[in-house]
Design a protein around this motif. Structure first.
Motif, PDB file in Angstrom:
ATOM      1  N   ARG A   1       0.832  -1.205   0.000  1.00  0.00           N
ATOM      2  CA  ARG A   1       0.000   0.000   0.000  1.00  0.00           C
ATOM      3  C   ARG A   1       0.868   1.257   0.000  1.00  0.00           C
ATOM      4  O   ARG A   1       0.580   2.219  -0.734  1.00  0.00           O
ATOM      5  CB  ARG A   1      -0.911  -0.002   1.229  1.00  0.00           C
ATOM      6  CG  ARG A   1      -1.779   1.236   1.356  1.00  0.00           C
ATOM      7  CD  ARG A   1      -2.683   1.142   2.583  1.00  0.00           C
ATOM      8  NE  ARG A   1      -3.412   2.379   2.801  1.00  0.00           N
ATOM      9  CZ  ARG A   1      -2.912   3.420   3.453  1.00  0.00           C
ATOM     10  NH1 ARG A   1      -1.682   3.355   3.937  1.00  0.00           N
ATOM     11  NH2 ARG A   1      -3.630   4.511   3.616  1.00  0.00           N
ATOM     12  N   ASP A   2       1.927   1.270   0.801  1.00  0.00           N
ATOM     13  CA  ASP A   2       2.831   2.423   0.826  1.00  0.00           C
ATOM     14  C   ASP A   2       3.463   2.656  -0.543  1.00  0.00           C
ATOM     15  O   ASP A   2       3.595   3.799  -1.000  1.00  0.00           O
ATOM     16  CB  ASP A   2       3.927   2.212   1.872  1.00  0.00           C
ATOM     17  CG  ASP A   2       3.379   2.145   3.287  1.00  0.00           C
ATOM     18  OD1 ASP A   2       2.340   2.780   3.544  1.00  0.00           O
ATOM     19  OD2 ASP A   2       3.979   1.439   4.127  1.00  0.00           O
ATOM     20  N   VAL A   3       3.846   1.573  -1.203  1.00  0.00           N
ATOM     21  CA  VAL A   3       4.462   1.689  -2.524  1.00  0.00           C
ATOM     22  C   VAL A   3       3.468   2.248  -3.537  1.00  0.00           C
ATOM     23  O   VAL A   3       3.798   3.125  -4.344  1.00  0.00           O
ATOM     24  CB  VAL A   3       5.002   0.325  -2.982  1.00  0.00           C
ATOM     25  CG1 VAL A   3       5.505   0.399  -4.421  1.00  0.00           C
ATOM     26  CG2 VAL A   3       6.121  -0.144  -2.057  1.00  0.00           C
ATOM     27  N   ALA A   4       2.226   1.759  -3.493  1.00  0.00           N
ATOM     28  CA  ALA A   4       1.217   2.231  -4.445  1.00  0.00           C
ATOM     29  C   ALA A   4       0.908   3.711  -4.239  1.00  0.00           C
ATOM     30  O   ALA A   4       0.755   4.462  -5.209  1.00  0.00           O
ATOM     31  CB  ALA A   4      -0.055   1.392  -4.302  1.00  0.00           C
ATOM     32  N   VAL A   5       0.827   4.145  -2.983  1.00  0.00           N
ATOM     33  CA  VAL A   5       0.548   5.566  -2.711  1.00  0.00           C
ATOM     34  C   VAL A   5       1.698   6.439  -3.196  1.00  0.00           C
ATOM     35  O   VAL A   5       1.486   7.495  -3.809  1.00  0.00           O
ATOM     36  CB  VAL A   5       0.294   5.773  -1.200  1.00  0.00           C
ATOM     37  CG1 VAL A   5       0.208   7.256  -0.872  1.00  0.00           C
ATOM     38  CG2 VAL A   5      -0.989   5.069  -0.776  1.00  0.00           C
ATOM     39  N   LEU A   6       2.931   6.010  -2.940  1.00  0.00           N
ATOM     40  CA  LEU A   6       4.089   6.780  -3.396  1.00  0.00           C
ATOM     41  C   LEU A   6       4.136   6.851  -4.916  1.00  0.00           C
ATOM     42  O   LEU A   6       4.367   7.925  -5.499  1.00  0.00           O
ATOM     43  CB  LEU A   6       5.369   6.148  -2.846  1.00  0.00           C
ATOM     44  CG  LEU A   6       6.682   6.788  -3.301  1.00  0.00           C
ATOM     45  CD1 LEU A   6       6.766   8.236  -2.839  1.00  0.00           C
ATOM     46  CD2 LEU A   6       7.877   5.990  -2.781  1.00  0.00           C
ATOM     47  N   ARG A   7       3.909   5.736  -5.565  1.00  0.00           N
ATOM     48  CA  ARG A   7       3.920   5.736  -7.030  1.00  0.00           C
ATOM     49  C   ARG A   7       2.757   6.554  -7.588  1.00  0.00           C
ATOM     50  O   ARG A   7       2.880   7.190  -8.646  1.00  0.00           O
ATOM     51  CB  ARG A   7       3.854   4.293  -7.534  1.00  0.00           C
ATOM     52  CG  ARG A   7       5.094   3.481  -7.202  1.00  0.00           C
ATOM     53  CD  ARG A   7       4.953   2.032  -7.618  1.00  0.00           C
ATOM     54  NE  ARG A   7       4.813   1.887  -9.059  1.00  0.00           N
ATOM     55  CZ  ARG A   7       4.627   0.727  -9.682  1.00  0.00           C
ATOM     56  NH1 ARG A   7       4.568  -0.388  -8.969  1.00  0.00           N
ATOM     57  NH2 ARG A   7       4.513   0.676 -10.981  1.00  0.00           N
ATOM     58  N   GLY A   8       1.625   6.550  -6.883  1.00  0.00           N
ATOM     59  CA  GLY A   8       0.505   7.374  -7.326  1.00  0.00           C
ATOM     60  C   GLY A   8       0.833   8.854  -7.276  1.00  0.00           C
ATOM     61  O   GLY A   8       0.483   9.609  -8.191  1.00  0.00           O
ATOM     62  N   ALA A   9       1.512   9.293  -6.206  1.00  0.00           N
ATOM     63  CA  ALA A   9       1.917  10.701  -6.115  1.00  0.00           C
ATOM     64  C   ALA A   9       2.891  11.059  -7.229  1.00  0.00           C
ATOM     65  O   ALA A   9       2.800  12.137  -7.839  1.00  0.00           O
ATOM     66  CB  ALA A   9       2.540  10.972  -4.746  1.00  0.00           C
ATOM     67  N   ALA A  10       3.830  10.153  -7.519  1.00  0.00           N
ATOM     68  CA  ALA A  10       4.791  10.410  -8.591  1.00  0.00           C
ATOM     69  C   ALA A  10       4.104  10.431  -9.954  1.00  0.00           C
ATOM     70  O   ALA A  10       4.398  11.285 -10.804  1.00  0.00           O
ATOM     71  CB  ALA A  10       5.887   9.345  -8.563  1.00  0.00           C
ATOM     72  N   ASP A  11       3.178   9.500 -10.192  1.00  0.00           N
ATOM     73  CA  ASP A  11       2.461   9.475 -11.471  1.00  0.00           C
ATOM     74  C   ASP A  11       1.620  10.731 -11.657  1.00  0.00           C
ATOM     75  O   ASP A  11       1.525  11.272 -12.768  1.00  0.00           O
ATOM     76  CB  ASP A  11       1.572   8.231 -11.542  1.00  0.00           C
ATOM     77  CG  ASP A  11       2.381   6.945 -11.625  1.00  0.00           C
ATOM     78  OD1 ASP A  11       3.580   7.027 -11.951  1.00  0.00           O
ATOM     79  OD2 ASP A  11       1.815   5.865 -11.355  1.00  0.00           O
ATOM     80  N   SER A  12       0.995  11.201 -10.585  1.00  0.00           N
ATOM     81  CA  SER A  12       0.181  12.417 -10.674  1.00  0.00           C
ATOM     82  C   SER A  12       1.030  13.612 -11.090  1.00  0.00           C
ATOM     83  O   SER A  12       0.634  14.408 -11.952  1.00  0.00           O
ATOM     84  CB  SER A  12      -0.500  12.676  -9.325  1.00  0.00           C
ATOM     85  OG  SER A  12      -1.235  13.884  -9.355  1.00  0.00           O
ATOM     86  N   MET A  13       2.215  13.741 -10.491  1.00  0.00           N
ATOM     87  CA  MET A  13       3.098  14.843 -10.860  1.00  0.00           C
ATOM     88  C   MET A  13       3.616  14.695 -12.286  1.00  0.00           C
ATOM     89  O   MET A  13       3.688  15.672 -13.045  1.00  0.00           O
ATOM     90  CB  MET A  13       4.274  14.901  -9.886  1.00  0.00           C
ATOM     91  CG  MET A  13       3.900  15.272  -8.468  1.00  0.00           C
ATOM     92  SD  MET A  13       5.376  15.382  -7.426  1.00  0.00           S
ATOM     93  CE  MET A  13       4.628  15.803  -5.850  1.00  0.00           C
ATOM     94  N   ALA A  14       3.987  13.477 -12.654  1.00  0.00           N
ATOM     95  CA  ALA A  14       4.526  13.251 -13.995  1.00  0.00           C
ATOM     96  C   ALA A  14       3.490  13.575 -15.068  1.00  0.00           C
ATOM     97  O   ALA A  14       3.808  14.186 -16.099  1.00  0.00           O
ATOM     98  CB  ALA A  14       4.998  11.805 -14.121  1.00  0.00           C
TER      99      ALA A  14
END
Length: 442
Positions: free
Chosen positions: A64-77
């Motif tokens: 879950r922590d990994v998915a949230v972090l990747r979601g924040a990065a994808d949103s910015m990208a």
């Protein structure tokens, strides 16, 4: 037996370093900016014109922590790749409420583009939204539309139209409270947004029509389409202006263009001041504070107020309810909130100490100091220095301060904990209250 390419004597890499490198590389790849700077810090995510700040992942991150972090990065990208700040700024509405909806829907657009193209990105963004609404707002149990942000409801419904993905469970109540109102007024406008998904300019114009249907903006004529040369000139102008302006953060809030080190320097100075300074104020500090206070306007007498406090009385008290603090949440929840607040204050310890010293001087009760003069011992009286010059053996040239009863300083803290304070506002209020409480405990 494990095999490693690490050289003997080389420092062991932290468990989350590989994850951070992978997330940063993925952000640069989606954004199409190989040299874009990505940093990780224990603070809220922020996207600027040349840097992205992501939350520091736990040392032992779960799925879950990994998915949230990747979601924040994808949103910015996706915002870097699919968003034009000049077009967004030029077509933005004027009112604050309409601008909030306009910004939220634009963020939903760029995220929907990535979610439609890449299933993995869609899953990461789902995890990010679920975490944001569950941890930041706690909207699962709301029943009043006033507690549900309209901009979030519109953005989630736009995302649902563009991707076919239902709102996250933690935000389902927000959409449920507003769905009938939005569908009845702007349902057709929502349906038209899908056709303009890839064109930000047309999409922004459609959003303006949606705002008019929701009676949040006037039906003002928009500027005609510009030529390519005009658009290029405007883009160059906007790029020059961007040197002094901030891009939007991952959650729609304004951020500075670059993250400066002034705050770190101030924190280091504050920590040094807290370590070197005494825990109690010296007489010189008190005198300086008294002198500073004396220059300010004096408080008007209590009798000058037209509404006398003795005339006030409560109309009815049977509906009043008083709840002790320990009854609001259990011990485990209180410990969790305390740990979360300490984490928010961890990087501000120096500043807290610095502000606490100033606040302590402000809160100290003002004293009327009186002295006994012409004594044979005590402090040397500057007004009697002529006696010593004329006759060094002259007595009665000293003074002593009279013992006076110090008054107590009473400080009352009133914190608004209504629905409008959910999320970041209540965190800021709790931080300020904690700083005040630590100062008063000294």
């Amino acid at each position: 037996m494990s095999i490693s390419n690490r050289k003997p004597g080389e420092a062991r890499e932290a468990p989350n370093e590989l994850l951070k490198r992978a997330v940063a590389s993925c952000l640069r790849a989606i954004a199409g900016k190989p040299e874009f700077e990505v940093v990780f810090a224990s603070d809220r995510p922020v996207l600027t014109s040349d840097k992205a700040r992501l939350p520091e992942p736990p040392r032992k991150a779960n799925s879950r922590d990994v998915a949230v972090l990747r979601g924040a990065a994808d949103s910015m990208a996706l915002r870097l790749a699919c968003h034009d700040a000049s077009v967004h700024r030029r077509l933005a509405p004027e009112t604050q409420e309409a601008r909030a909806v306009y910004d939220a829907v634009e963020q939903a657009r760029v995220e929907s583009i990535g979610a439609r193209r890449m299933e993995g990105v869609a899953g990461n963004l789902d995890a990010l939204l679920e975490d944001r609404y569950h941890r930041g707002g706690r909207y699962e149990t709301i029943t009043d539309r006033a507690d549900a942000p309209l901009e979030d409801a519109v953005a989630l419904m736009v995302r649902e139209r563009l991707t076919g993905r239902a709102p996250p469970t933690a935000a389902a109540k927000i959409v449920e409270l507003w769905r009938d109102h939005i569908e009845s007024r702007a349902g057709r406008d929502l349906d038209r947004l899908l056709g303009d998904l890839e064109d930000q300019r047309k999409f922004a114009r459609s959003v303006r029509d949606l705002l008019v249907s929701l009676e949040m903006s006037e039906d003002a004529p928009l500027e005609p389409e510009e030529s390519e040369e005009q658009q290029e000139n405007d883009k160059e102008t906007d790029d020059q202006e961007a040197d002094g302006e901030g891009e939007e953060g991952a959650d729609g809030e304004r951020a500075e263009v670059e993250i400066r080190d002034d705050g770190d320097e101030e924190m280091r100075e504050g920590a040094q001041e807290e370590a070197d300074g005494p825990t109690s104020e010296s007489p010189d500090d008190i005198e300086d504070a008294d002198a500073e206070e004396s220059t300010e306007a004096s408080r008007p007498p209590a009798g000058s107020n037209d509404l006398r406090s003795g005339d006030y009385k409560a109309f009815v008290t049977k509906y009043d309810e008083t709840i002790e603090a320990e009854e609001l949440c259990d011990v485990e929840e209180l410990a969790r909130l305390r740990a979360y607040l300490d984490k928010q204050l961890s990087h501000l310890q120096g500043v807290v100490g610095r502000l606490a010293n100033r606040l302590q001087r402000r809160l100290m009760a003002q004293q009327n100091r009186s002295w006994d003069f012409d004594l044979e011992e005590g402090l040397l009286d500057p007004a009697r220095l002529t006696r010593i010059v004329i006759d060094p053996f002259q007595a009665l040239s000293f003074k002593q301060e009279k013992d006076t009863q110090f008054r107590d300083t009473v400080v009352a803290l009133l914190i608004d904990n209504s629905g409008s304070m959910r999320g970041r506002p209540i965190t800021v209020a709790a931080t300020c209250a904690d700083i005040l409480a630590r100062t008063l405990e000294r």
